[in-house]
Write a protein that holds these residues in place. Structure first.
Motif, mmCIF file in Angstrom:
data_model
loop_
_atom_site.group_PDB
_atom_site.id
_atom_site.type_symbol
_atom_site.label_atom_id
_atom_site.label_comp_id
_atom_site.label_asym_id
_atom_site.label_seq_id
_atom_site.Cartn_x
_atom_site.Cartn_y
_atom_site.Cartn_z
ATOM 1 N N GLU A 116 -1.886 -3.309 0.622
ATOM 2 C CA GLU A 116 -3.307 -3.321 0.253
ATOM 3 C C GLU A 116 -3.540 -2.617 -1.077
ATOM 4 O O GLU A 116 -4.381 -3.052 -1.882
ATOM 5 C CB GLU A 116 -4.116 -2.632 1.356
ATOM 6 N N ALA A 117 -2.774 -1.553 -1.343
ATOM 7 C CA ALA A 117 -2.969 -0.775 -2.570
ATOM 8 C C ALA A 117 -2.626 -1.570 -3.817
ATOM 9 O O ALA A 117 -3.068 -1.227 -4.919
ATOM 10 C CB ALA A 117 -2.127 0.494 -2.516
ATOM 11 N N SER A 118 -1.867 -2.652 -3.661
ATOM 12 C CA SER A 118 -1.505 -3.476 -4.817
ATOM 13 C C SER A 118 -2.604 -4.466 -5.185
ATOM 14 O O SER A 118 -2.473 -5.201 -6.163
ATOM 15 C CB SER A 118 -0.207 -4.238 -4.528
ATOM 16 N N HIS A 119 -3.671 -4.489 -4.416
ATOM 17 C CA HIS A 119 -4.790 -5.397 -4.675
ATOM 18 C C HIS A 119 -6.032 -4.603 -5.061
ATOM 19 O O HIS A 119 -6.064 -3.375 -4.970
ATOM 20 C CB HIS A 119 -5.093 -6.234 -3.429
ATOM 21 N N ALA A 120 -7.049 -5.335 -5.472
ATOM 22 C CA ALA A 120 -8.325 -4.696 -5.810
ATOM 23 C C ALA A 120 -8.958 -4.117 -4.553
ATOM 24 O O ALA A 120 -8.696 -4.574 -3.426
ATOM 25 C CB ALA A 120 -9.262 -5.710 -6.458
ATOM 26 N N LEU A 121 -9.802 -3.113 -4.736
ATOM 27 C CA LEU A 121 -10.489 -2.483 -3.619
ATOM 28 C C LEU A 121 -11.273 -3.523 -2.831
ATOM 29 O O LEU A 121 -11.925 -4.393 -3.399
ATOM 30 C CB LEU A 121 -11.443 -1.402 -4.141
ATOM 31 N N GLY A 122 -11.189 -3.448 -1.508
ATOM 32 C CA GLY A 122 -11.919 -4.391 -0.660
ATOM 33 C C GLY A 122 -11.182 -5.701 -0.434
ATOM 34 O O GLY A 122 -11.806 -6.721 -0.130
ATOM 35 N N HIS A 123 -9.845 -5.667 -0.565
ATOM 36 C CA HIS A 123 -9.055 -6.897 -0.411
ATOM 37 C C HIS A 123 -9.204 -7.482 0.989
ATOM 38 O O HIS A 123 -9.324 -8.696 1.149
ATOM 39 C CB HIS A 123 -7.589 -6.595 -0.706
ATOM 40 N N TYR A 124 -9.199 -6.606 2.011
ATOM 41 C CA TYR A 124 -9.362 -7.061 3.393
ATOM 42 C C TYR A 124 -10.752 -6.699 3.890
ATOM 43 O O TYR A 124 -11.249 -5.602 3.631
ATOM 44 C CB TYR A 124 -8.306 -6.427 4.300
ATOM 45 N N ASP A 125 -11.358 -7.617 4.620
ATOM 46 C CA ASP A 125 -12.698 -7.384 5.157
ATOM 47 C C ASP A 125 -12.663 -6.685 6.507
ATOM 48 O O ASP A 125 -13.605 -5.988 6.875
ATOM 49 C CB ASP A 125 -13.452 -8.708 5.287
ATOM 50 N N LEU A 126 -11.607 -6.922 7.263
ATOM 51 C CA LEU A 126 -11.459 -6.230 8.548
ATOM 52 C C LEU A 126 -10.018 -6.319 8.997
ATOM 53 O O LEU A 126 -9.215 -7.099 8.466
ATOM 54 C CB LEU A 126 -12.407 -6.778 9.618
ATOM 55 N N VAL A 127 -9.689 -5.515 10.004
ATOM 56 C CA VAL A 127 -8.362 -5.490 10.605
ATOM 57 C C VAL A 127 -8.484 -5.969 12.050
ATOM 58 O O VAL A 127 -9.379 -5.533 12.772
ATOM 59 C CB VAL A 127 -7.766 -4.066 10.588
ATOM 60 N N HIS A 128 -7.590 -6.868 12.444
ATOM 61 C CA HIS A 128 -7.532 -7.315 13.833
ATOM 62 C C HIS A 128 -6.121 -7.039 14.336
ATOM 63 O O HIS A 128 -5.161 -7.681 13.919
ATOM 64 C CB HIS A 128 -7.861 -8.801 13.943
ATOM 65 N N SER A 129 -5.993 -6.053 15.236
ATOM 66 C CA SER A 129 -4.691 -5.655 15.756
ATOM 67 C C SER A 129 -4.478 -6.197 17.162
ATOM 68 O O SER A 129 -5.427 -6.406 17.916
ATOM 69 C CB SER A 129 -4.547 -4.130 15.741
ATOM 70 N N HIS A 130 -3.186 -6.408 17.488
ATOM 71 C CA HIS A 130 -2.805 -6.996 18.771
ATOM 72 C C HIS A 130 -1.771 -6.102 19.453
ATOM 73 O O HIS A 130 -0.702 -5.855 18.898
ATOM 74 C CB HIS A 130 -2.232 -8.397 18.561
ATOM 75 N N TYR A 131 -2.116 -5.622 20.662
ATOM 76 C CA TYR A 131 -1.279 -4.725 21.462
ATOM 77 C C TYR A 131 -1.420 -3.312 20.918
ATOM 78 O O TYR A 131 -1.735 -3.086 19.766
ATOM 79 C CB TYR A 131 0.183 -5.199 21.465
#
Length: 444
Positions: A116-131
């Motif tokens: 994520e740090a290699s992209h511009a701020l706000g690259h991901y809108d949310l995190v969806h984790s499994h298990y």
């Protein structure tokens, strides 16, 4: 119908304004590239792949972070348009059990944050984790990026430990504590069924307003009724055979031994069936099922049914659909299931199911509609249900028809549509919380 929540249409999902553009999915312990049915690969793999693919069809970019289990795997691999798998090197490629993975979570999380740090701020809108393992990483990423954490449990230690199969090991305290931490950290918990939603609230203290039920689905283009004769010719099963089948990981939790014991009981009652009975066991060893070589083969020998039982390796899904179509009945005698994809896949193929009345199976199978729900795990009870389906063609035909119709209500498009709506609601709530916090800071 509002433009924000367009319904799923026959042509697929149409992206609605206001939904996220990029989702980071985290699946630490099992890769979406793995073949379901052995090792740690199972229904969760199917869930992650199908959901991610449908979300991408809606216009989202989905990046799935999973642990690399081979040096030959590329760092990035696109499994479908808009769905990128990122292989994270964390620990040795082979030899790590799921129980040993917590020691690698810090390394895994560091590498996720580095991407994520290699992209511009706000690259991901949310995190969806499994298990829960992924939830630990997801909680850190969510906090670091200032985005919501959506989490799907898939299985829960408290539920599993309350109904252990003989020979199975209880889940350790570290997992129990880890699950509680993830529940506390998550902005939204997606439960497979109302039963699971209630368990999250009652057993884990999850706030009711942070739990939403979204049913898993089935690929209705692949799993559908077919010609039984043609299917049996394809999978090399006699046309006139009586076929009962088990599909899944070969571990005590799934109850594969119950199927073999039920077959033995059936032959004890009906020795005339020995010349026609075929018991298909499709899957590979997993969990405590790898502790000793071929325990189920030895069980079949001891019970005198090795001549009717066939052990088959996991197969790709189109081949699996042919096996479902070829079977007379599919047994799902699990001790716990958050949903039970095998049960819904079998019904979608027009094959009745005999399943344990536990967890999500009571949602995946409606008793008397697509199959029979059995209380407990007594092989004799499963033998009785299977025998009745063999004996009563009219009942079998009715359950085959109504089960296929019931399964049509569970599509992955619908799963993705409701997941998108959940994403939108949690993003709106997060924005509202941030606005309130900003106002409070100004007032203060």
């Amino acid at each position: 119908m509002t433009p924000e929540l367009k319904a799923v249409e026959t042509a697929g999902i149409r992206r609605a304004p206001g939904f996220p553009s990029r989702v980071a999915m985290i699946s630490v312990h099992t890769s979406p590239l793995d073949q379901p049915g052995s090792g740690d690969a199972g229904g969760m793999n199917v869930y992650v792949v199908e959901l991610a693919t449908r979300l991408a069809q809606a216009g989202l970019d989905v990046e799935i972070f999973t642990r690399a289990t081979s040096g030959d795997l590329p760092p990035e691999f696109e499994i479908a348009p808009g769905v990128l798998v990122r292989h994270i090197v964390a620990g040795p490629f082979t030899g790590l059990t799921k129980q040993e993975l917590p020691a690698q979570l810090c390394v895994f999380a560091r590498e996720v944050l580095r991407v994520e740090a290699s992209h511009a701020l706000g690259h991901y809108d949310l995190v969806h984790s499994h298990y829960w393992l992924s939830g630990q990483v997801g909680a850190l990423a969510s906090d670091r990026w200032g985005v919501p954490l959506v989490h799907t449990m898939h299985t829960m230690a408290r539920i599993k430990n309350a109904a252990l199969a003989a020979g199975d090991r209880p889940e350790p305290m570290a997992r129990l504590i880890g699950e509680e931490q993830v529940v506390e950290a998550a902005d939204l918990l997606l439960a497979n069924t109302r039963t699971e939603a209630r368990q999250l609230v009652e057993l884990y203290g999850a706030p009711e307003d942070r739990v939403k039920v979204v049913h898993p689905g089935v690929d209705l283009d692949v799993f559908r009724p077919g010609d039984r004769r043609q299917a049996r010719e394809r999978v090399a099963v006699p046309v006139d055979a009586k076929v009962m089948m088990f599909v899944g990981r070969l571990q005590p939790l799934k109850g594969p031994d119950v199927t073999i014991r039920a077959a033995a009981e059936l032959l004890r009652r009906r020795p005339d069936l020995r010349s026609s009975l075929v018991v298909l066991m499709i899957g590979g060893p997993s969990g405590t099922g790898v502790d000793e070589p071929d325990p189920l083969g030895r069980l079949a020998d001891e019970l005198g049914v090795s001549d009717v039982v066939r052990f088959l390796d996991p197969v790709e899904r189109r081949e699996l659909a042919a096996y479902y179509q070829a079977a007379d009945v599919v047994t799902v005698p699990s001790y716990n299931e958050s949903f039970g994809l095998v049960a819904i896949e079998a019904q979608a193929c027009g094959t009745p199911v005999v399943a344990a009345d536990v967890g999500g199976l009571s949602t995946a199978v409606r008793d008397g509609v697509g199959g029979v729900l059995v209380e407990g795990h007594r092989p004799a009870d499963y033998a009785t249900a299977v025998e009745e389906l063999f004996r009563n063609p009219a009942l079998h035909a009715r359950l085959a028809r109504s089960g296929a119709a019931y399964a049509r209500d569970f599509s992955w498009n619908a799963t993705a549509h409701h997941t998108l709506a959940a994403y939108r609601s949690v993003l709106a709530r997060k924005r509202s919380t941030l606005r309130i916090a900003a106002v409070d800071s100004l007032i203060g």
